[in-house]
Write a protein that holds these residues in place. Structure first.
Motif, PDB file in Angstrom:
ATOM      1  N   ARG A 314       0.820  -1.199   0.000  1.00  0.00           N
ATOM      2  CA  ARG A 314       0.000   0.000   0.000  1.00  0.00           C
ATOM      3  C   ARG A 314       0.862   1.260   0.000  1.00  0.00           C
ATOM      4  O   ARG A 314       0.521   2.261  -0.623  1.00  0.00           O
ATOM      5  CB  ARG A 314      -0.918  -0.011   1.224  1.00  0.00           C
ATOM      6  CG  ARG A 314      -2.096   0.964   1.137  1.00  0.00           C
ATOM      7  CD  ARG A 314      -2.924   0.893   2.395  1.00  0.00           C
ATOM      8  NE  ARG A 314      -3.399  -0.465   2.625  1.00  0.00           N
ATOM      9  CZ  ARG A 314      -3.809  -0.905   3.821  1.00  0.00           C
ATOM     10  NH1 ARG A 314      -3.790  -0.102   4.868  1.00  0.00           N
ATOM     11  NH2 ARG A 314      -4.231  -2.141   3.962  1.00  0.00           N
ATOM     12  N   SER A 315       2.000   1.196   0.694  1.00  0.00           N
ATOM     13  CA  SER A 315       2.893   2.357   0.750  1.00  0.00           C
ATOM     14  C   SER A 315       3.381   2.741  -0.647  1.00  0.00           C
ATOM     15  O   SER A 315       3.390   3.915  -1.020  1.00  0.00           O
ATOM     16  CB  SER A 315       4.090   2.053   1.660  1.00  0.00           C
ATOM     17  OG  SER A 315       5.027   3.104   1.616  1.00  0.00           O
ATOM     18  N   VAL A 316       3.784   1.741  -1.430  1.00  0.00           N
ATOM     19  CA  VAL A 316       4.259   2.012  -2.789  1.00  0.00           C
ATOM     20  C   VAL A 316       3.119   2.529  -3.668  1.00  0.00           C
ATOM     21  O   VAL A 316       3.296   3.455  -4.459  1.00  0.00           O
ATOM     22  CB  VAL A 316       4.894   0.744  -3.400  1.00  0.00           C
ATOM     23  CG1 VAL A 316       5.305   0.999  -4.847  1.00  0.00           C
ATOM     24  CG2 VAL A 316       6.091   0.293  -2.585  1.00  0.00           C
ATOM     25  N   LEU A 317       1.924   1.940  -3.513  1.00  0.00           N
ATOM     26  CA  LEU A 317       0.785   2.385  -4.324  1.00  0.00           C
ATOM     27  C   LEU A 317       0.374   3.815  -3.962  1.00  0.00           C
ATOM     28  O   LEU A 317      -0.056   4.577  -4.838  1.00  0.00           O
ATOM     29  CB  LEU A 317      -0.397   1.426  -4.142  1.00  0.00           C
ATOM     30  CG  LEU A 317      -0.245   0.046  -4.779  1.00  0.00           C
ATOM     31  CD1 LEU A 317      -1.464  -0.821  -4.501  1.00  0.00           C
ATOM     32  CD2 LEU A 317      -0.030   0.158  -6.288  1.00  0.00           C
ATOM     33  N   VAL A 318       0.502   4.184  -2.703  1.00  0.00           N
ATOM     34  CA  VAL A 318       0.182   5.558  -2.312  1.00  0.00           C
ATOM     35  C   VAL A 318       1.177   6.524  -2.954  1.00  0.00           C
ATOM     36  O   VAL A 318       0.811   7.616  -3.398  1.00  0.00           O
ATOM     37  CB  VAL A 318       0.186   5.713  -0.783  1.00  0.00           C
ATOM     38  CG1 VAL A 318       0.109   7.188  -0.380  1.00  0.00           C
ATOM     39  CG2 VAL A 318      -1.003   4.970  -0.185  1.00  0.00           C
ATOM     40  N   GLU A 319       2.453   6.117  -3.023  1.00  0.00           N
ATOM     41  CA  GLU A 319       3.441   6.948  -3.714  1.00  0.00           C
ATOM     42  C   GLU A 319       3.035   7.131  -5.176  1.00  0.00           C
ATOM     43  O   GLU A 319       3.141   8.229  -5.739  1.00  0.00           O
ATOM     44  CB  GLU A 319       4.825   6.302  -3.641  1.00  0.00           C
ATOM     45  CG  GLU A 319       5.465   6.330  -2.274  1.00  0.00           C
ATOM     46  CD  GLU A 319       6.839   5.682  -2.280  1.00  0.00           C
ATOM     47  OE1 GLU A 319       7.645   6.047  -3.163  1.00  0.00           O
ATOM     48  OE2 GLU A 319       7.095   4.814  -1.440  1.00  0.00           O
ATOM     49  N   ALA A 320       2.575   6.025  -5.809  1.00  0.00           N
ATOM     50  CA  ALA A 320       2.121   6.112  -7.200  1.00  0.00           C
ATOM     51  C   ALA A 320       0.903   7.020  -7.317  1.00  0.00           C
ATOM     52  O   ALA A 320       0.771   7.793  -8.275  1.00  0.00           O
ATOM     53  CB  ALA A 320       1.796   4.719  -7.732  1.00  0.00           C
TER      54      ALA A 320
END
Length: 856
Positions: A314-320
């Motif tokens: 989720r952390s990476v997707l939030v960055e995206a």
């Protein structure tokens, strides 16, 4: 909340690395938003124009088809007596007759065409009170007699016209001159048409051939009477069928005509924006894949202290998501600027669009934001899943371990399967019997082979990069070998970066092959079939007026001149089926001017009395043979029974499927006033007098700039130029995708340099100079660019070859590979690689050696 904080911290910590990905999103969203704003603005412009020029109710001839160039050269007309009858209808406040024609050319005293260069019409009309709805006189006065004309302000500004200047109007009824008495400005935006006004009597006499005629009647409703009610009241007073339209119906009809053109433009531009988005996906995937690899140790520590896979994912997707929001917001804003830029560009080409009509619908930013965010998040999904799979033990390993150094066996198998399926579909397309059937396989083959090459890219990188390196890099010694190893270090990354460039160049190569093959096929067909020395036609699609016909036929050193007219008719075959067709009514000499192969009968016989020819497909469809009689009901004329004297082969690109008859035959059944004018004319010089005849024809056309005389060399060059201009427009639109691909190469190199910071420091410590380091990175970029170019050009030539085989079924039978273009693009790709490496190489060269070695 913890996930959001972590994502925000990482996003801003790596904002420099995210910048190029954000630019890719920005460019793609800007192109989509700009296209929507631009086309919406054009719709608004035309809507205002149609609303301003439409009367409450208009009456026009039933047979009027609103063509810009009616076949007779004169628009359909109504008797002037009809105006009084309409004026007496209940609810009518006023009725006024109008005259307008778009079959005219207006030239200045220097014989220069005053019409638009962008395809917009030149309109000649009478000045009426209805015109005051959209125009106002800003200089001089309205025309008061046959020697006066009023011109629109846009045309006057564009061509530096002023009061007192003389204009010559060329119409089917003859030429006439008048001096400018007034200049009128549009109250709404004029998209580019040139408009001239005359007094009513002059307009009737010079445009329609005699006074007492109008092309339409503008009816104004009395207070309290609706347009629909007025239309019904007027219809009751007319005892013959006429076309009646309310203001809304007239505006809707105009909008529909323009809308089809705008829709083609809109969806074509959105298609290129989609290609740019597809290329942007590779850039985003690469960015997040490399960021995840570089943060492997960091992610492992997060997992060790309790973060779950879902939280890391989720952390990476939030960055995206943050990247998508930032890039999309900037893209929507840039899209409005792009639309304004396109409007200015169209203005320079002759289509005036005012920024006062700039239309930004609420759907445009919504579409831009949703599109940019969804594409960014979807592209980051795979790297995010990979981040979630990082184990806590990764905290004990070095960051940036190239765990994906080799393409998986499953990936290779899927890639080979897709590529093989695509190749098979392309092969089936080349062997199709009908173009409609083959086009489906062509589309399938293009999609499958493209996806296959993308999937198999890492496997191909290991082979192709070695070959390119052996040819290009070995001459640079150890630095070249280091560049080769860097490119091969991560085949998946190299494959994805090269694939982004591959897509744009594949389309460039495909279109180049198709365009060159079309030119070569047409040239071959001209050499084989056209016997005429000269071709005379209008560059704007106008019919050839009688005074031009006479001038051509009087030119010296001419053996013969051939008339060529298009005649509409309903054909009833012997099997009883009726179809709308167009016959070519030509002089018998046309059989010499165009050599048509026949499958039955003699073509010369088709020019005999009450005779005709048909194409072999029509003959096969209706079971027709030579000697059969076809009932021909000529439009605006009588019916005739014409004997089939020849059946021509449709295995040709020139006049494919055309039916021929003699002009004298058509003239027996069509009244002289309804006989169409020539669409085109052909001429043959006397033996040995080609140069003199060419000069004579040019001289005879000097007074008529709307027509051009071409010999076969001119005609071929014109065809080549037209296709070249179309391809240049397409290449310009594809440039956006290529720019995004270049950004991908820049981003890959930049992140690769960061990933290899310690390695670069160690190489510098053992003697690698800054110059050698920069050269190594530049060579690595060149290899990646050439890898993408080689795949793209090879794939595109395959697509283009398959497409040409389909076009061969339509008469374009010559395959020509434009090797100069292909080689130029391949060499240019190396320079693209050099350009992409400038900033990453410069930053690498500026690294402090000790700090780089100390980097973890």
């Amino acid at each position: 909340m913890t996930v959001l904080k972590t994502s925000l911290r990482n996003f801003f910590a790596h904002k420099g690395r995210m910048a190029l990905s954000a630019v890719a999103v920005l460019l793609s969203v800007a192109f989509v938003s700009g296209t929507l704003v631009f086309t919406d603005t054009m719709n608004t412009t035309f809507d205002k124009l149609f609303a301003a020029t439409a009367s409450d109710v208009s009456v026009s001839p039933k047979g009027s088809d609103d063509e810009e160039n009616p076949r007779t050269g004169k628009p359909e007309s109504l008797p002037a007596s009809l105006v009084e009858r309409v004026a007496k209808a209940e609810g009518v406040k006023s009725a006024e007759g109008g005259v307008s024609s778009m079959s005219v050319t207006v030239v200045n005293s220097a014989n220069k065409d005053m019409g638009s260069s962008n395809g917009a019409p030149t309109i000649a009309a009478n000045w009426t009170s209805n015109a005051l709805k959209s125009m106002e006189i800003t200089s001089g006065h309205a025309p008061r007699g046959p020697t006066e004309v009023m011109v629109d302000a846009d045309t006057a500004d564009k061509h530096h016209l002023k009061l007192g200047d003389e204009l010559r109007t060329i119409a089917v009824t003859g030429d006439f001159t008048a001096k400018i008495s007034g200049i009128a400005s549009f109250k709404v935006t004029n998209p580019g048409a040139a408009v001239v006004y005359f007094d009513t009597a002059t307009a009737q006499r010079e445009l329609l051939g005699k006074e007492g005629l109008f092309t339409q009647i503008s009816v104004t409703a009395a207070d309290g009477v609706s347009d629909e009610q007025l239309k019904q009241n007027v219809a009751k007073t007319l005892d013959a069928p006429f076309k009646l339209q309310t203001a809304k119906e007239a505006a809707d009809a105009g909008r529909e005509d323009v809308g089809s053109f705008l829709d083609v433009m809109k969806y074509a531009m959105l298609g290129f924006a989609g290609i740019a988005l597809l290329v942007g996906i590779f850039l985003i995937v690469n960015t997040f894949s490399m960021l995840v690899a570089q943060r492997t140790r960091e992610i492992g520590l997060m997992r060790a202290i309790g973060s779950s896979r879902r939280q890391v994912n989720r952390s990476v997707l939030v960055e995206a998501l943050l990247l998508g929001i930032v890039g999309s917001l900037a893209g929507v804003a840039a899209g409005v600027g792009l639309a304004v830029g396109l409007m200015k560009l169209m203005g320079s080409l002759g289509m005036e669009l005012s920024t006062r009509d700039l239309t930004v619908k609420w759907t445009t930013p919504v579409v831009g934001l949703v599109l940019g965010i969804v594409v960014t998040v979807v592209a980051a999904y795979v790297p995010a899943r990979r981040a979630g799979k990082v184990s806590p033990m990764a905290a004990l390993r070095d960051a940036g371990t190239p765990a994906d150094g080799k393409a998986g066996v499953l990936r290779a198998a899927i890639g080979l399967l897709l590529t093989g399926g695509g190749a098979a579909a392309l092969l089936v397309a080349t062997r199709a019997d009908k173009a409609s059937e083959g086009s489906m396989f062509l589309g399938l083959g293009v999609v499958l082979s493209l996806i296959g090459f993308v999937v198999i890219g890492p496997l191909l990188a290991g082979v192709v990069v070695r070959v390119i390196s052996a040819l290009v890099l070995r001459m640079f010694g150890p630095v070249g070998r280091l560049a080769e190893r860097n490119a091969l270090r991560n085949p998946r990354r190299t494959g994805a970066t090269g694939a982004a460039l591959m897509i744009g160049l594949a389309l460039v190569a495909c279109l180049s092959v198709v365009g060159s093959s079309m030119v070569a096929s047409a040239t071959s067909e001209l050499d084989k079939s056209v016997g005429a020395d000269f071709i005379i036609q209008s560059g704007k699609g106008q019919l050839i007026i009688p005074q031009v016909e006479q001038a051509l036929k009087k030119a010296p050193h001419i053996d013969h001149v051939t008339d060529y007219k298009g005649v509409e008719a309903k054909l009833t075959a012997p099997d009883g089926r009726t179809e709308d067709e167009e016959l070519v009514a030509a002089d018998p000499t046309y059989a010499q001017d165009l050599r048509r192969e026949t499958v039955a009968g003699e073509l010369s016989a088709a020019y005999g009395k009450d005779a005709m020819s048909v194409g072999d497909r029509y003959a096969k469809r209706h079971g027709i043979k030579v000697g059969d009689t076809i009932k021909v009901a000529f439009k605006d004329g009588r019916s005739a029974g014409l004997k089939v004297a020849a059946i021509t082969s449709d295995d040709s690109n020139i006049d494919k499927g055309v039916m021929y008859t003699n002009i004298t035959t058509a003239a027996q059944y069509i009244p002289a006033a309804k006989m169409p004018k020539n669409v085109i004319m052909f001429a043959v010089a006397e033996d040995g007098k080609e140069k003199e005849a060419y000069a004579a024809l040019k001289a005879s056309m000097a007074k008529y700039p709307q027509y051009k005389v071409q010999n076969q060399t001119d005609f071929k060059q014109d065809l080549k130029d037209q296709i070249g201009q179309l391809l240049n427009i397409v290449y310009g639109l594809l440039a956006l995708a290529i720019i995004v691909a270049v950004l991908g190469v820049v981003n890959t190199l930049a992140l690769s340099v960061v990933e290899r910071t310690r390695e670069i420091g160690l190489m510098r410590a053992i003697g690698l100079s800054r110059r050698q380091l920069r050269r190594m990175i530049r060579l690595e970029s060149v290899v990646i660019a050439l890898f993408g170019a080689l795949l793209g050009l090879g794939l595109g030539m395959g697509w283009g070859t398959a497409a040409q085989k389909l076009l061969a079924l339509e008469g374009l039978g010559v395959l020509e590979i434009p090797w100069p273009t292909i080689i130029t693009v391949f060499v240019a790709s190396a320079f693209v690689g050099l350009f992409a490496a400038l900033v990453p190489a410069f930053r690498a060269g500026r690294m402090n050696v000790l700090n780089a070695i100390a980097t973890e």
